[in-house]
Design a protein around this motif. Sequence first.
Motif, short mmCIF file in Angstrom:
data_model
loop_
_atom_site.label_atom_id
_atom_site.label_comp_id
_atom_site.label_asym_id
_atom_site.label_seq_id
_atom_site.Cartn_x
_atom_site.Cartn_y
_atom_site.Cartn_z
N ILE A 62 15.62 -13.45 -32.43
CA ILE A 62 15.67 -12.60 -31.81
C ILE A 62 16.37 -13.32 -29.63
N PHE A 63 17.58 -13.18 -29.93
CA PHE A 63 18.11 -13.76 -28.99
C PHE A 63 18.51 -12.86 -27.66
N ILE A 64 17.87 -12.92 -26.14
CA ILE A 64 18.13 -12.03 -24.90
C ILE A 64 19.89 -12.37 -24.27
N THR A 65 20.63 -11.21 -24.19
CA THR A 65 20.72 -11.84 -23.09
C THR A 65 21.05 -10.40 -21.92
N THR A 66 20.88 -10.89 -20.50
CA THR A 66 21.08 -10.11 -19.46
C THR A 66 22.66 -9.76 -19.02
N PHE A 67 22.88 -8.85 -18.23
CA PHE A 67 23.60 -8.30 -17.57
C PHE A 67 23.88 -8.14 -16.66
N ASN A 68 23.95 -7.85 -15.28
CA ASN A 68 23.58 -7.58 -13.64
C ASN A 68 24.82 -6.73 -13.55
N PHE A 69 24.15 -5.73 -12.74
CA PHE A 69 24.56 -4.25 -12.25
C PHE A 69 26.09 -4.16 -12.27
N ASP A 70 26.80 -5.01 -11.75
CA ASP A 70 28.65 -4.67 -11.57
C ASP A 70 28.97 -5.14 -13.09
N ARG A 71 28.19 -5.42 -14.78
CA ARG A 71 28.96 -5.83 -15.52
C ARG A 71 29.02 -5.06 -17.33
N SER A 72 29.73 -4.36 -17.58
CA SER A 72 29.14 -2.58 -18.25
C SER A 72 29.38 -3.26 -19.85
N LEU A 73 28.61 -2.65 -20.38
CA LEU A 73 28.84 -2.91 -21.93
C LEU A 73 29.83 -2.88 -22.22
N ARG A 74 29.94 -1.28 -22.37
CA ARG A 74 32.16 -1.22 -22.29
C ARG A 74 32.59 -2.21 -22.49
N ASP A 75 32.88 -3.33 -21.68
CA ASP A 75 33.69 -4.51 -21.55
C ASP A 75 32.76 -5.38 -21.14
N THR A 76 32.86 -6.67 -21.79
CA THR A 76 31.75 -7.30 -20.91
C THR A 76 32.42 -8.64 -20.13
N ASN A 77 33.42 -8.43 -20.66
CA ASN A 77 34.73 -9.38 -19.99
C ASN A 77 35.18 -8.31 -18.43
N LYS A 78 34.51 -7.85 -18.07
CA LYS A 78 34.94 -6.81 -17.19
C LYS A 78 34.19 -7.31 -16.12
N HIS A 79 34.11 -7.01 -14.69
CA HIS A 79 32.81 -7.54 -13.60
C HIS A 79 33.77 -6.89 -12.20
N ASP A 80 32.99 -5.32 -12.06
CA ASP A 80 33.13 -5.50 -10.64
C ASP A 80 33.19 -6.40 -8.99
N ASN A 81 34.39 -6.22 -8.84
CA ASN A 81 34.48 -7.53 -7.90
C ASN A 81 34.44 -6.83 -6.49
N SER A 82 34.11 -6.05 -5.79
CA SER A 82 34.54 -5.36 -4.82
C SER A 82 33.78 -5.82 -4.22
N LEU A 83 33.51 -5.74 -2.78
CA LEU A 83 32.72 -5.92 -1.71
C LEU A 83 31.23 -5.50 -2.04
N GLY A 84 30.91 -4.59 -1.54
CA GLY A 84 29.60 -3.87 -2.40
C GLY A 84 29.30 -4.84 -3.20
N ALA A 85 30.33 -4.65 -4.55
CA ALA A 85 29.34 -5.87 -5.73
C ALA A 85 28.53 -7.21 -4.93
N ARG A 86 29.87 -7.78 -4.27
CA ARG A 86 29.58 -9.00 -3.78
C ARG A 86 28.63 -9.15 -3.30
N ILE A 87 28.53 -7.80 -2.53
CA ILE A 87 26.51 -7.53 -1.35
C ILE A 87 25.59 -8.15 -2.28
N GLY A 88 25.60 -7.21 -3.51
CA GLY A 88 24.43 -6.54 -4.13
C GLY A 88 24.16 -8.09 -4.37
N ASN A 89 25.21 -8.40 -4.63
CA ASN A 89 24.70 -9.34 -5.70
C ASN A 89 23.86 -10.74 -5.34
N ARG A 90 24.13 -10.28 -4.05
CA ARG A 90 23.45 -11.17 -3.47
C ARG A 90 22.25 -11.22 -3.07
N LEU A 91 22.13 -9.89 -3.23
CA LEU A 91 19.99 -9.12 -3.06
C LEU A 91 19.53 -8.90 -3.97
#
Length: 597
Positions: free
Chosen positions: A63-92
């Motif tokens: 059993i392998f586990i992969t966790t994605f952050n809130f700025d990623r999408s299971l619909r397309d995991t190659n893409k992620h939100d790179n907006s200013l809000g998302a970058r600040i959120g990733n720090r918190l």
Amino acid sequence: MGQTDSINFSKLHFTHNKFVNNVFQQAVNSVKKTPDAGPDQSYLNGKSEDPYLPYQGKIIRNIFITTFNFDRSLRDTNKHDNSLGARIGNRLHKSSRKFVIKDDLFIEEDHPLNAYMMADNERYIRSLEYINDARIVIDTIADNPDSIDIIVYTKDLFSIGGGGASAGLNHINLDAYDANLAGMAQRLEATGLYDYTRSPNWAYGGLYRKDNVMHSFTDATVGYSVMSISSYTHEEESTEYLTLSRQLVSPYSRFAGGLTISHNEAYNVYFTPPSVFYGYEYSLFDGWAGYNIGINKLTATNNTIRDRRFLSLRYYNRDFTRTPYQVFNPITNTLNYDPIYNSSQAVLAQMTFFRQDYYKTQYIYGFGTTEDLPYGYNIAVTTGWHKQLSLQRPYAGLNASDYIATGHGDFIQLFLKSGGFLYKDKVQDGSFLIGATVYSRILFLNSTKIRQYINVSYTTLYNKVTYAPLSLNSAYGLEGFISDSVLGTRRLSLQLETEFFLKPKFLGFSFCPFPFADLALMTPENSPYSKSALYTSLGGGLRTRNENLVFETIEIRAYFFPVAPSNMKGFKIVLNTNVRFRYTSNYITAPDVVQLN
């Protein structure tokens, strides 16, 4: 509705170190589409266990586990939100730890795969408040056809949230929390209030909760507040409490139960006239536990039989050490029977017969989040003993539901509740409630998805002694209705709402406008049907939510009451930030008497 597009999972092969581009699509068992529909007109609608049935009985190797952050999408995991809000959120934000997700698994390595248990586990992970979505994917092994690997994918919600409300500078209410503190399934919350008309002006509260303590699937919460609004009395009160809760996370689980210990006290902090203020103090002990009968035999053979029998027992004691003077009868020098402000004790036993499987779908409460709706049945038979003041009575009740999922994507719940107390060979506080809830199939207007919600119910209360009368301030009454002057013993209600899920977004927020119409017929106590009064609630509103945030859905709703009591406004606008964003249900609930309001 038109054809169903299905994915042949036997042709899919992934490895745990290969990046899966679209987990969402690969884990979807079926997608409903209208004829010649584009991608905007597709949505999930299929049985949760279907993707796993081809692998039933194969041995789970790893059993392998992969966790994605809130700025990623299971619909397309190659893409992620790179907006200013998302970058600040990733720090918190701290992503969920893999060992936390592993603790939430009840599928195990070196055990044969059970397709239903696999679907149960995926649904359980998805129900966690800090998880946006989850998928469990099969990884076939080319040189070992009798074994498979499992890959668990999760996507977080941004777990830090808060809010506030203000009625000018004289009343300010603030709330802040982290629903997944340090990525370790912990909730820390603090609330504060400033009110010029209050004494003292400042109030505060807080809680700490740990989910799934030591892999026991038991959630533990401790809290303290001097400004809590009681769900029991609906008054502001001071409270300190401890709760433990273990759900039946799967029909293959053995135990469920809960415990609540609290001390609650209401103070007249707003200088309310004594004739209106209800002062009280009480302590509560409420515990229950239950066992899934015959589960050892079923789990030993990897049986897919889903019909279950669950036996549970509950004891509670609500002890009022100070009661409102309004409850006291000065003539007899005793307390009057009151549905809320009397001490009460009960011992209740319940046998539940159930079979609940699930469909994965969307656009029930959420804006595309995967939601799990049950189909099957649930019948709970309750009996026991109840004491209120000097009145001691045996109780018996029935709570039954039938969940139906049609082939066209409609979801229907039929429900029946009935119960009563026996006293001197007569039934007292007899209750009967019957009704249905319908979520229609999704209809399309270009890229807009439309669902119709319908709820109809009939309730009657007979030989009332200690029960509260029927009210319209209820899930079975009128939306937004707030008045204690409309009471009775028979109630017929109809609730209609049409939801339009729009495609355009703004700053990551999706929108859903809706019109609604509610009607209710209330018959006063000891009156014929001809004395019934008709009440209506008409209006509309707008819901909005960012699916990546742990914030609740925000809703603004306008009400118009053509016939309103004198103590209630005929028109009002309400902003609500406590709207659920995902359909939830449980296999088992604590034994209880029938609730009619």
